[in-house]
Scaffold this motif. Structure first.
Motif, PDB file in Angstrom:
ATOM      1  N   ARG A 206       0.836  -1.196   0.000  1.00 15.68           N
ATOM      2  CA  ARG A 206       0.000   0.000   0.000  1.00 15.68           C
ATOM      3  C   ARG A 206       0.869   1.243   0.000  1.00 15.68           C
ATOM      4  N   ARG A 207       0.608   2.127  -0.896  1.00 19.72           N
ATOM      5  CA  ARG A 207       1.388   3.351  -1.012  1.00 19.72           C
ATOM      6  C   ARG A 207       0.849   4.405  -0.065  1.00 19.72           C
ATOM      7  N   ASN A 208       1.824   5.172   0.537  1.00 18.46           N
ATOM      8  CA  ASN A 208       1.416   6.269   1.415  1.00 18.46           C
ATOM      9  C   ASN A 208       0.747   7.362   0.601  1.00 18.46           C
ATOM     10  N   VAL A 209      -0.286   7.851   1.166  1.00 21.34           N
ATOM     11  CA  VAL A 209      -1.029   8.919   0.493  1.00 21.34           C
ATOM     12  C   VAL A 209      -0.458  10.263   0.920  1.00 21.34           C
ATOM     13  N   TRP A 210      -0.151  11.052  -0.037  1.00 26.29           N
ATOM     14  CA  TRP A 210       0.374  12.399   0.253  1.00 26.29           C
ATOM     15  C   TRP A 210      -0.387  13.444  -0.520  1.00 26.29           C
ATOM     16  N   PRO A 211      -0.716  14.515   0.115  1.00 27.45           N
ATOM     17  CA  PRO A 211      -0.609  14.808   1.549  1.00 27.45           C
ATOM     18  C   PRO A 211      -1.555  13.926   2.355  1.00 27.45           C
ATOM     19  N   PRO A 212      -1.234  13.714   3.632  1.00 28.82           N
ATOM     20  CA  PRO A 212      -2.100  12.862   4.457  1.00 28.82           C
ATOM     21  C   PRO A 212      -3.473  13.490   4.614  1.00 28.82           C
ATOM     22  N   PRO A 213      -4.452  12.657   4.805  1.00 29.43           N
ATOM     23  CA  PRO A 213      -5.817  13.190   4.973  1.00 29.43           C
ATOM     24  C   PRO A 213      -5.885  14.042   6.238  1.00 29.43           C
ATOM     25  N   PRO A 214      -6.730  15.027   6.265  1.00 28.21           N
ATOM     26  CA  PRO A 214      -6.846  15.904   7.451  1.00 28.21           C
ATOM     27  C   PRO A 214      -7.308  15.111   8.671  1.00 28.21           C
ATOM     28  N   THR A 215      -6.786  15.551   9.847  1.00 29.44           N
ATOM     29  CA  THR A 215      -7.176  14.919  11.104  1.00 29.44           C
ATOM     30  C   THR A 215      -8.629  15.216  11.383  1.00 29.44           C
ATOM     31  N   PRO A 216      -9.381  14.160  11.669  1.00 31.02           N
ATOM     32  CA  PRO A 216     -10.798  14.410  11.959  1.00 31.02           C
ATOM     33  C   PRO A 216     -10.943  15.308  13.176  1.00 31.02           C
ATOM     34  N   PRO A 217     -11.944  16.111  13.205  1.00 29.43           N
ATOM     35  CA  PRO A 217     -12.140  17.019  14.337  1.00 29.43           C
ATOM     36  C   PRO A 217     -12.299  16.243  15.646  1.00 29.43           C
ATOM     37  N   THR A 218     -11.740  16.820  16.738  1.00 32.71           N
ATOM     38  CA  THR A 218     -11.826  16.176  18.044  1.00 32.71           C
ATOM     39  C   THR A 218     -12.683  17.009  18.959  1.00 32.71           C
ATOM     40  N   SER A 219     -13.140  16.348  20.002  1.00 39.17           N
ATOM     41  CA  SER A 219     -13.967  17.053  20.983  1.00 39.17           C
ATOM     42  C   SER A 219     -13.076  17.929  21.861  1.00 39.17           C
ATOM     43  N   GLU A 220     -13.682  18.845  22.602  1.00 44.07           N
ATOM     44  CA  GLU A 220     -12.939  19.745  23.480  1.00 44.07           C
ATOM     45  C   GLU A 220     -12.221  18.965  24.583  1.00 44.07           C
TER      46      GLU A 220
ATOM     47  N   GLU B 231     -11.081  15.867  24.444  1.00 44.54           N
ATOM     48  CA  GLU B 231      -9.932  15.176  23.864  1.00 44.54           C
ATOM     49  C   GLU B 231      -8.768  16.142  23.647  1.00 44.54           C
ATOM     50  N   LYS B 232      -9.102  17.340  23.233  1.00 46.01           N
ATOM     51  CA  LYS B 232      -8.073  18.349  23.014  1.00 46.01           C
ATOM     52  C   LYS B 232      -7.371  18.704  24.329  1.00 46.01           C
ATOM     53  N   LEU B 233      -8.148  18.878  25.392  1.00 44.01           N
ATOM     54  CA  LEU B 233      -7.584  19.200  26.690  1.00 44.01           C
ATOM     55  C   LEU B 233      -6.712  18.051  27.207  1.00 44.01           C
ATOM     56  N   ALA B 234      -7.165  16.834  26.948  1.00 43.49           N
ATOM     57  CA  ALA B 234      -6.399  15.664  27.381  1.00 43.49           C
ATOM     58  C   ALA B 234      -5.066  15.594  26.650  1.00 43.49           C
ATOM     59  N   ARG B 235      -5.091  15.905  25.338  1.00 42.65           N
ATOM     60  CA  ARG B 235      -3.846  15.880  24.564  1.00 42.65           C
ATOM     61  C   ARG B 235      -2.876  16.946  25.040  1.00 42.65           C
ATOM     62  N   LEU B 236      -3.378  18.138  25.353  1.00 40.42           N
ATOM     63  CA  LEU B 236      -2.515  19.206  25.836  1.00 40.42           C
ATOM     64  C   LEU B 236      -1.915  18.855  27.197  1.00 40.42           C
ATOM     65  N   GLU B 237      -2.730  18.227  28.060  1.00 40.60           N
ATOM     66  CA  GLU B 237      -2.244  17.826  29.377  1.00 40.60           C
ATOM     67  C   GLU B 237      -1.147  16.773  29.250  1.00 40.60           C
ATOM     68  N   ALA B 238      -1.334  15.843  28.284  1.00 36.02           N
ATOM     69  CA  ALA B 238      -0.328  14.800  28.068  1.00 36.02           C
ATOM     70  C   ALA B 238       0.979  15.409  27.566  1.00 36.02           C
ATOM     71  N   GLU B 239       0.867  16.406  26.714  1.00 34.04           N
ATOM     72  CA  GLU B 239       2.062  17.077  26.203  1.00 34.04           C
ATOM     73  C   GLU B 239       2.792  17.814  27.328  1.00 34.04           C
ATOM     74  N   ARG B 240       2.008  18.479  28.206  1.00 33.40           N
ATOM     75  CA  ARG B 240       2.633  19.179  29.331  1.00 33.40           C
ATOM     76  C   ARG B 240       3.336  18.195  30.278  1.00 33.40           C
ATOM     77  N   GLU B 241       2.714  17.058  30.532  1.00 34.54           N
ATOM     78  CA  GLU B 241       3.308  16.058  31.414  1.00 34.54           C
ATOM     79  C   GLU B 241       4.587  15.492  30.802  1.00 34.54           C
ATOM     80  N   ALA B 242       4.548  15.265  29.484  1.00 33.52           N
ATOM     81  CA  ALA B 242       5.742  14.749  28.809  1.00 33.52           C
ATOM     82  C   ALA B 242       6.888  15.751  28.904  1.00 33.52           C
ATOM     83  N   LYS B 243       6.549  17.031  28.765  1.00 37.48           N
ATOM     84  CA  LYS B 243       7.586  18.062  28.861  1.00 37.48           C
ATOM     85  C   LYS B 243       8.133  18.151  30.282  1.00 37.48           C
ATOM     86  N   ARG B 244       7.232  18.016  31.284  1.00 40.75           N
ATOM     87  CA  ARG B 244       7.673  18.055  32.676  1.00 40.75           C
ATOM     88  C   ARG B 244       8.632  16.910  32.981  1.00 40.75           C
ATOM     89  N   VAL B 245       8.296  15.725  32.510  1.00 38.60           N
ATOM     90  CA  VAL B 245       9.155  14.559  32.733  1.00 38.60           C
ATOM     91  C   VAL B 245      10.499  14.748  32.040  1.00 38.60           C
TER      92      VAL B 245
END
Length: 442
Positions: A4-18, A20-34
């Motif tokens: 299977r060939r990679n599709v370029w450009p990649p398809p857009p990320t489906p919209p996420t709920s608020e 999920e967005k907050l959870a992703r930001l919190e995970a990024e902050r925790e990763a940076k803290r560690v």
């Protein structure tokens, strides 16, 4: 099948709920803290590696010169967390110090003819030894269980080996005519040896449970006896009897008869001052490593060895020798002789000396009580019988020996007070400079 060939450009990320967005930001902050924490830890480790590894200090002095006390002061000052983790382990030692003082007094009351005991030179007693008051006879009976407490604590601290193996005297001489007996530990057991005895000297749960049960029983007996102990110590007959025999328990190591009510409580927890006063006599060389808990300390650790002067020549790799001279006994012939021995030792020619005139407080009390220093040291002559004058005279005497007998000129650092923070800082600077110089870092 074709891959299977990679599709370029990649398809857009489906919209996420608020959420999920907050959870992703919190995970990024925790990763940076560690990540930052890891970077800080690595940086601290790099700095630690840059620090010189160890300073070596040798403590010298005659018996009861205060070597163990200054060692505990060092740990309290430089490694307070480690010091305080051992707090409860000191309780059996403090209780043993107290109980042995009480049993020493009871032993004196039982002696009808003190002069038959080796080394005893009592004055004529104020009252006949066999004419004890009814109160003292009652106290002797009520405090009899403390003999069992002493045996229990001694066995616990000495471990599984018989206590006689650690002592220098026979059972017949258990109660020295002028001094409360003390427990002795062989070299290797160390000043915190009883830490392992707190856990029964074994990993066995039954052994630990038994030790805890005995400890609780001993504490209950002490609590029940507290009032009678205080009555015994305050009894005029006891005080007169000690004075007649020229015995001053207050000046002996491990004296706690002035703190009975507090120390005999079942929930008693030793204070830092209690631990500094506690006494365990060690036989042979003792080595202790103090790991500096402050990140600001230049050295990572201190290795402190306590040793007899006769073996000092085998420690020529130390950076500093701290010599402790107890001046409370007035006559310092032994200390001056030991001091001259290390000053003239050619193997120690490159080692810096710190002189510590110890037990100044006891000397001060004696002089204020009317004792004349010149009566014990005739060369003091007509100088003022004041603590400062006596301390200066003794300090100068040690300095003169250093100048006269050292193979080459050597600076001597002098201290004539107890190990306060200021004094320890001064000692620290001397040790640090000599350790850095020895490692070619200066």
């Amino acid at each position: 099948m074709l891959p299977r060939r990679n599709v370029w450009p990649p398809p857009p990320t489906p919209p996420t709920s608020e959420s999920e967005k907050l959870a992703r930001l919190e995970a990024e902050r925790e990763a940076k803290r560690v990540s930052n924490a890891i970077d800080d830890a690595l940086a601290a480790e790099r700095e630690q590696r840059k620090r010189p590894s160890n300073a070596k200090i040798l403590l010298l002095g005659q018996a009861e010169s205060g070597k163990s006390t200054i060692l505990k002061n060092f740990q309290l000052y430089f490694a307070p967390k480690a010091f305080h983790t051992e707090t409860e382990a000191w309780r059996p030692v403090i209780h043993l110090n107290l109980v042995r003082s009480v049993n020493f007094i009871l032993g004196l009351l039982e002696i009808r003819h003190p002069s038959t005991y080796s080394g005893a030179r009592p004055r004529k007693p104020s009252t006949p030894d066999n004419a004890l008051s009814g109160q003292l006879r009652r106290l002797s009976i009520s405090l009899a269980p403390l003999r069992q407490v002493e045996e229990s604590l001694s066995n616990r601290i000495a471990g599984s080996r018989p206590i006689e193996e650690y002592t220098d005297s026979s059972e017949a001489d258990r109660y020295h005519p002028a001094k409360a007996s003390e427990i002795s530990l062989r070299s290797g057991a160390g000043w915190t040896a009883f830490l392992r005895f707190r856990h029964g000297g074994s990993t066995s749960f039954d052994r630990t449970e038994k030790a805890d049960s005995e400890d609780l029983q001993n504490r209950r007996i002490l609590s029940a006896c507290a009032g009678d102990i205080m009555t015994l110590w305050a009894a005029p007959e006891v005080q007169r009897g000690l004075k007649d025999r020229e015995i001053t328990l207050e000046e002996q190591s491990g004296f706690f008869l002035d703190e009975v009510q507090r120390i005999c409580k079942e929930d008693y927890v030793p204070t830092s001052d209690d631990i500094l006063r506690a006494r365990v006599h060690t036989i042979g060389p003792e080595e202790h490593v103090i790991y500096m808990e402050s990140a600001h300390e230049t050295m990572r650790s201190w290795t402190v060895t306590s040793q007899r002067v006769a073996w000092a020549q085998f420690f020529d790799d130390v950076h500093v020798i701290i010599f402790l001279a107890p001046i409370s006994g007035m006559c310092l012939a032994d200390s001056l002789k030991l001091w001259r021995t290390i000053c003239c030792n050619k193997l120690l020619i490159s080692v810096q000396f710190i002189l510590f005139l110890n037990k100044v407080d006891i000397l001060t009390r004696k002089i204020k009580a009317g004792i004349r220093f010149a009566d014990h040291v005739t060369s003091f002559r007509n100088k003022p019988n004041e603590p400062k004058e006596v301390i200066k005279y003794l300090s100068d005497a040690f300095a003169t020996i250093n100048q006269t007998y050292s193979p080459r000129k050597r600076k001597m650092h002098r201290h004539d007070t107890k190990a306060t923070a200021v004094v320890i800082d001064d000692i620290r600077e001397v040790i640090l400079l000599n350790a850095l110089s020895a490692t070619n870092m200066l």
